[in-house]
Structures are given as C-alpha cells and as structure tokens.
Design an enzyme around this catalytic site. Structure first.
Site, PDB file in Angstrom:
ATOM      1  N   SER A 147      26.342 -22.826  31.961  1.00 41.71           N
ATOM      2  CA  SER A 147      26.014 -22.129  30.727  1.00 41.71           C
ATOM      3  C   SER A 147      25.520 -20.712  31.048  1.00 41.71           C
ATOM      4  CB  SER A 147      24.963 -22.936  29.953  1.00 41.71           C
ATOM      5  OG  SER A 147      24.766 -22.431  28.665  1.00 41.71           O
ATOM      6  N   ASP A 314      33.363 -29.128  24.574  1.00 37.91           N
ATOM      7  CA  ASP A 314      32.344 -28.068  24.539  1.00 37.91           C
ATOM      8  C   ASP A 314      32.864 -26.957  23.632  1.00 37.91           C
ATOM      9  OD1 ASP A 314      30.501 -26.079  24.932  1.00 37.91           O
ATOM     10  OD2 ASP A 314      30.664 -26.043  27.126  1.00 37.91           O
ATOM     11  N   HIS A 347      28.689 -29.440  25.037  1.00 43.25           N
ATOM     12  CA  HIS A 347      28.167 -28.498  26.029  1.00 43.25           C
ATOM     13  C   HIS A 347      27.224 -29.172  27.011  1.00 43.25           C
ATOM     14  CE1 HIS A 347      27.275 -24.648  27.755  1.00 43.25           C
ATOM     15  NE2 HIS A 347      25.993 -24.707  27.432  1.00 43.25           N
TER      16      HIS A 347
END
Length: 416
Positions: A147, A314, A347
C-alpha cells in the site's frame, strides 16, 4: 522471535519537499536477524497508514503484541530472518515513536500540533536513508512495502537507485486516483470539523477529536474490504437478539456494529494530526508529475529488479495500477516479476495468510538470497580466497521456484 524497539536521534536539519525542515528529530525502528559481514543482506520494510516500525515478532511479556507483518517476516517465513537482516522504521509524523505532531517543536518549545510540517513519501525515504547510513548499510538487498509502504519502496528506487538491488511493491500504485483522494478528503473533513479538533491544537485543551477519528476510520475500513468479504461476513444480519426497530439512531445491523467497533478502537490510539499528514502524503505521491505524467520516463531512473504483487478484489489499489508500474518498467527494459493473486479479501489481502501470495514472496527472496551467495562467491574468488557456500540457515522457503517462474511471465495471474 522477540522484538526490541530502538530510537535514533538526528540533530541536523532534514530539508523537506515543501521547503520546510525538521531538526532534532528521532526515528523509532526495529531490526530482526543479523547483518552479514558484507553488510549486503539488509531488507528495509516500509509501513502503510496506521502501522509502525513493529513489523514482526512479539514484545516479551506482552500478549497479542505480534508485529503487523509477522505472518510474512521471521525465521523460516517468506522473508526469512535467518537469512536476511530486516529493518522496520516508523515514519516521521507518525504517532508511534518517531517525531510527530505530538512532540515538542525545538524551535518554539511548544507541541507541534497542526504546525508539524507536511511530509511526503520522498521525505520519509530521505529520513530512512539517513538511518541506514548510521547503521552502516550502504546498499539494500531489498526494500519492501504494501500500500503506502509500496509507494515508499518505489520511491527508494528513484531517489537512491544505486542503493537498492531489489524492490518488492505489494498492493500499491504509482499515484492515487481521484476516487482515492476523495475518500481521504472526506475522512480529513470528519476530523477537522470535530469540535474537539481546535484547529489541530487539541492537545492544549486536553481533548481528542474522537468523533472525527471514528468516522475517518470507518470510511477507510470500508475501502480496505471487498464487497464479497463484507457480504460473506456480515450480509444483512441484524445484531443478535434484535429485530427491526424502525429508528435512525440505533445500531441494528452487524456491519454497523463492526464499523463502530473499529472506529472506537482506532480513536483510542491514533493521532488526528498524524492521520491528516499521512493521507496527504498519499495524495501527493506521483513520481510522474515532473515528467508530464509519463510514468515510463519517471521510472527510467530505477535500476534494480522488481517484484510487484496485486490482488484481484482490491478496488482501492486495483491490479491495473500495478500493471501501470510493470509496463513502465518494461518500457525501460527492467527485470520485473508480477503476480496477480485471485483473493477475495480486498486491499487487506496484503496483510493476510494467502499461501500463493506468501509463496511468491518466499520464492522471490530465495532468488535474492542465491544472488547474494553468488556475489559473495565471486568476491571471494576475485581475491583468491576459497569459499564454500552452504545451505541457507533455517528452513527452506516453503515454495519452490516454479511459482516464481510463473509470476515472471508478466501479466500472468496466480489463481486457485
């Protein structure tokens, strides 16, 4: 594996991208494993929004104190600390030890609060490089992050290309979409409009803008999960023993209860100003901005090898964003491995125990380790020293090279 927090103080000023600077700042960090004699086996881990330097292991005598990537990092795990020296650093502006809004500004003698300067991904990388200098690590075997941490890993390859041999970028993107910036802005508005925020100087009033933090966390948490996972886990279930009450105030659905629980927990430990700073750093990251939006030109500076991993569900950092990075690197004829994992978790999948995902990472680091051994062998031979490379310490990586070879076919997906 036990973890021990450490802190490093830096008296000199760190010039920031904004033109402001920080002096007399500290960085909290942890290390795992041992640095080899060549100082060539170091792996830097970059953290995401609400994580910290506590990457792996546990704190002695503390229950439920596992590091946020403990399933990935440790003896015999995908990133094996019996072969690699792993460094986790808490970013500046955080609320987990490194200098941030909760600390005293040495120039004024007052708590920074809202006066803490805006920090960028590039600033974090510069600070991390300074820490590695002090630790005597000139070149990283790899830099890795998921991320926002993946953005830092990518930025490392552009800011310090000669200091990175491999970059592992997981569930990340070359910049945020307008939708992602919008989610961050709504979360920030929730915080700054909380009556207890006091313009960011709430410390002086002895209060915390918990209402705003709760809403910000609830918004963010929704974006980390996939629709499938939310439906499977909660569906339209009502809280136990409840029926419809025909009210707009009560918590009736299980998903409502879950989000409020996550928001309440977050508001107890996270700093409001830190949330504003980190989400803005996410918004600002865009290495192609100085190249008229041409990502291929921006990534031409990178010279290391890459592994990129994305997850099919995601939607906040969708696989197509990782593919943008892959294409730009291939345009520059860089060595790129790419795995697209069919996972239902959204995610958050980059934090979870998916054996295919962990297997791809393990296989990649197995090649990194073999590369280190090969380099050491050549170095020893060049000075006329006999060298016998034994097997790596600890357990063998859990997945062989076949998964990695499949992932090296750019654009290929690794599914069930």
């Amino acid at each position: 594996m036990f973890a021990t927090p450490q802190s490093m103080h830096f008296p000199d000023r760190l010039l920031l991208q904004s033109g402001a600077s920080l002096r007399d700042y500290s960085l909290s960090f942890e290390t795992y494993g041992r640095l080899n004699t060549e100082r060539s086996n170091a792996v830097l881990i970059c953290h995401a929004l609400n994580a910290s330097h506590h990457v792996a292991g546990v704190y002695a005598g503390q229950k439920n104190s596992e590091g946020w990537w403990d399933n990935m990092i440790g003896p015999g795990k995908a990133l094996d600390t019996e072969r690699f020296f792993v460094v986790g650093v808490n970013n500046l502006g955080s609320c987990f030890g490194s200098t941030g809004p909760m600390h005293v500004n040495p120039d004024t003698g007052c708590i920074y609060g809202a006066d803490f300067p805006v920090i960028t991904v590039e600033d974090w990388v510069d600070a991390q490089a300074r820490l590695l200098d002090v630790l005597g690590i000139e070149t990283l075997a790899a830099v890795m992050g998921g991320s926002l941490g993946g953005m830092q890993a990518l930025s490392w390859t552009l800011q310090y290309p000669s200091r990175v041999r491999h970059a592992v970028v997981v569930a990340s993107a070359p910049n945020l979409t307008a939708e992602n910036i919008a989610f961050n802005e709504v979360a920030r508005r929730a915080i700054v409009t909380d009556p207890d925020f006091h313009g960011g100087h709430f410390y002086q009033h002895g209060v915390v803008p918990k209402r705003g933090l709760r809403i910000a966390r609830m918004i963010g948490h929704i974006t980390y999960l996939s629709d499938d996972v939310m439906n499977e886990k909660f569906g339209r279930q009502l809280r136990e023993g409840m029926d419809l009450r025909y009210t707009t105030q009560d918590v009736e659905f299980q998903i409502e209860s879950y989000l409020r629980y996550q928001g309440d927990k977050f508001a107890e430990y996270f700093d409001a100003n830190t949330y504003l700073l980190i989400t803005r750093a996410l918004d600002y990251f865009d290495p192609a901005r100085s190249y008229a939006g041409d990502l291929s030109q921006a990534l031409a500076r990178a010279s290391c090898k890459f592994l990129l991993v994305s997850f099919t569900t995601d939607w906040r950092f969708a696989p197509k964003r990782s593919r943008e990075i892959v294409k730009a690197l291939l345009d520059n004829r860089r060595d790129v491995s790419y795995a697209e994992i069919g996972a239902p978790h959204g995610h958050d999948a980059f934090l979870l125990d998916d054996p295919r995902y962990l297997g791809v990472v393990a296989a990649y680091f197995d090649t990194v380790d073999k590369e280190l051994e090969s380099n050491a062998t050549r170095a020893a031979a060049s000075v006329g020293v006999s060298f016998a490379a034994g097997p790596p310490q600890g357990e063998t990586a859990p997945v062989g090279g076949s998964e990695l070879r499949e992932a090296r076919n750019v654009g290929a997906s690794v599914h069930e």
